[in-house]
Design an enzyme around this catalytic site. Structure first.
Site, short mmCIF file in Angstrom:
data_model
loop_
_atom_site.label_atom_id
_atom_site.label_comp_id
_atom_site.label_asym_id
_atom_site.label_seq_id
_atom_site.Cartn_x
_atom_site.Cartn_y
_atom_site.Cartn_z
CB ALA A 75 -0.92 -0.01 1.22
CD GLU A 115 12.96 -8.68 -12.37
OE1 GLU A 115 12.91 -8.13 -13.46
OE2 GLU A 115 12.11 -8.45 -11.49
N1 THU Z 1 8.18 -5.32 -11.73
C1 THU Z 1 8.91 -6.46 -11.56
O1 THU Z 1 8.59 -7.32 -10.74
N2 THU Z 1 10.02 -6.62 -12.32
C2 THU Z 1 10.43 -5.76 -13.29
O2 THU Z 1 11.44 -5.99 -13.90
C3 THU Z 1 9.65 -4.54 -13.56
C4 THU Z 1 8.53 -4.26 -12.65
C5 THU Z 1 6.98 -5.17 -10.91
C6 THU Z 1 7.11 -4.17 -9.82
C7 THU Z 1 5.67 -3.76 -9.63
O3 THU Z 1 5.06 -4.67 -8.74
C8 THU Z 1 5.02 -3.93 -10.98
O4 THU Z 1 5.91 -4.74 -11.73
C9 THU Z 1 4.76 -2.63 -11.73
O5 THU Z 1 5.88 -1.83 -11.72
#
Ligand code: THU
Length: 305
Positions: free
Chosen positions: A215, A224
């Protein structure tokens, strides 16, 4: 590309990804030796073709598994790392790097050896490529000491691409599948952007992760780094590959994740990215994070068991 793959026999089915794999093996060998901007040619031949080469060049009238033909003449007891000028002189404009020579692999023999050792053909081809790469960099195995040194270098390079002595290395496809599986656990009620990741460590283990949001948005964690945290907590310190799968458009890792991967990976780390259920693409960490800053830039010895 650090290798040029040439088939002197018909290409068997399922060998499409071989050039990428052997290229990564070659790059890991160059890195282990500390050689930059080098490459070589790999020719895949059959029993008869390698027998003819073995007879012509070594006077031995029988087939073998691999032959290496270095372009560089290394002084006695020296290897490529000691001879950057000699290596540099082999610059080949068509390859865009120094051409260290030819590696000729007998596919029939590689198949037989893979069956004998109970591992995959791609693993055997990777091993033969690494063995040849070190010959092309001046290594030999005329006595026990040399043999041991060469074997250590081969093992170091193969470990860096996730090929360990025990067990099979998961393919990019398998890693991507594991990333898709993890994606389904994503907690992303704010962005609705689901991401899953799977890290392969050099000791052959896989660790999955997914993004989990908060939140307080800034407290969210990417898939990753979630996978990386699991790997580190389990004692792993060196990554061999990462696959990242998303519900939407392919999600290349964000800047922070690239830097986190950099801490525990070689720059040749394959980063496998795609949308779940569709094709994936592969880039290396070095391509995604050029001119990067890592542990070796600090005058601190970082132990990575
Ligand atoms: N996100 C990832 O888990 N990995 C990435 O390489 C890019 C973005 C996630 C973070 C967030 O929960 C959502 O994607 C939107 O940004």
């Amino acid at each position: 590309m650090s290798i040029e793959l040439q088939w002197d026999i018909p290409v068997p089915e399922g060998m499409g990804a071989l050039e990428g794999l052997l290229g990564r093996v070659a790059e890991a060998c160059f890195r282990a030796e500390g050689v930059e901007n080098a490459g070589f040619c790999i020719r895949i031949v059959d029993d008869e073709q390698i027998r003819a080469l073995n007879l012509d060049h070594r006077g031995i009238d029988s087939p073998t598994d691999v032959l290496s033909f270095p372009t560089v003449a290394y002084p006695h007891g020296k290897t490529a790392r000691d001879c950057p000028k000699r290596v540099g002189r082999e610059y080949d404009p068509s390859m865009g790097c120094a051409n260290l020579g030819d590696c000729v692999i007998n596919l029939a023999r590689a198949r037989a050896q893979a069956a004998e050792y109970g591992h995959s053909l791609t693993r055997e081809l990777s091993y033969l490529t690494a063995h040849s790469a070190f010959h092309l960099m001046g290594y030999d195995h005329m006595n026990e000491e040399e043999r041991g040194m060469m074997r250590n270098m081969e093992e170091r390079a193969l470990n860096a691409v996730g090929i360990t002595r025990e067990g099979e290395v998961p393919s990019h496809e398998q890693l991507f599948e594991l990333a898709c599986e993890a994606m389904h656990n994503s907690y992303s009620p704010y962005s609705h952007f689901k991401v899953g990741a799977c890290i392969l460590t050099t000791d052959g283990r896989t660790f999955q992760g997914c993004n989990f949001e908060n939140a307080s948005y800034g407290a969210s964690i990417c898939a990753e780094r979630c996978a990386a945290a699991c790997a580190i907590a389990a004692g792993a310190r060196q990554f061999a590959a990462i696959a990242i799968a998303s519900s939407d458009a392919p999600a290349w890792p964000c800047g922070i994740c690239r830097q986190v991967l950099r801490e525990f990976s070689d720059l040749s780390l394959p980063v496998i990215v795609g949308q779940c259920g569709k094709d994936f693409s592969v880039m290396t960490l070095g391509e995604l994070l050029p001119n990067s800053f890592g542990p070796e830039n600090l005058k601190v010895k970082v132990e990575k068991p």
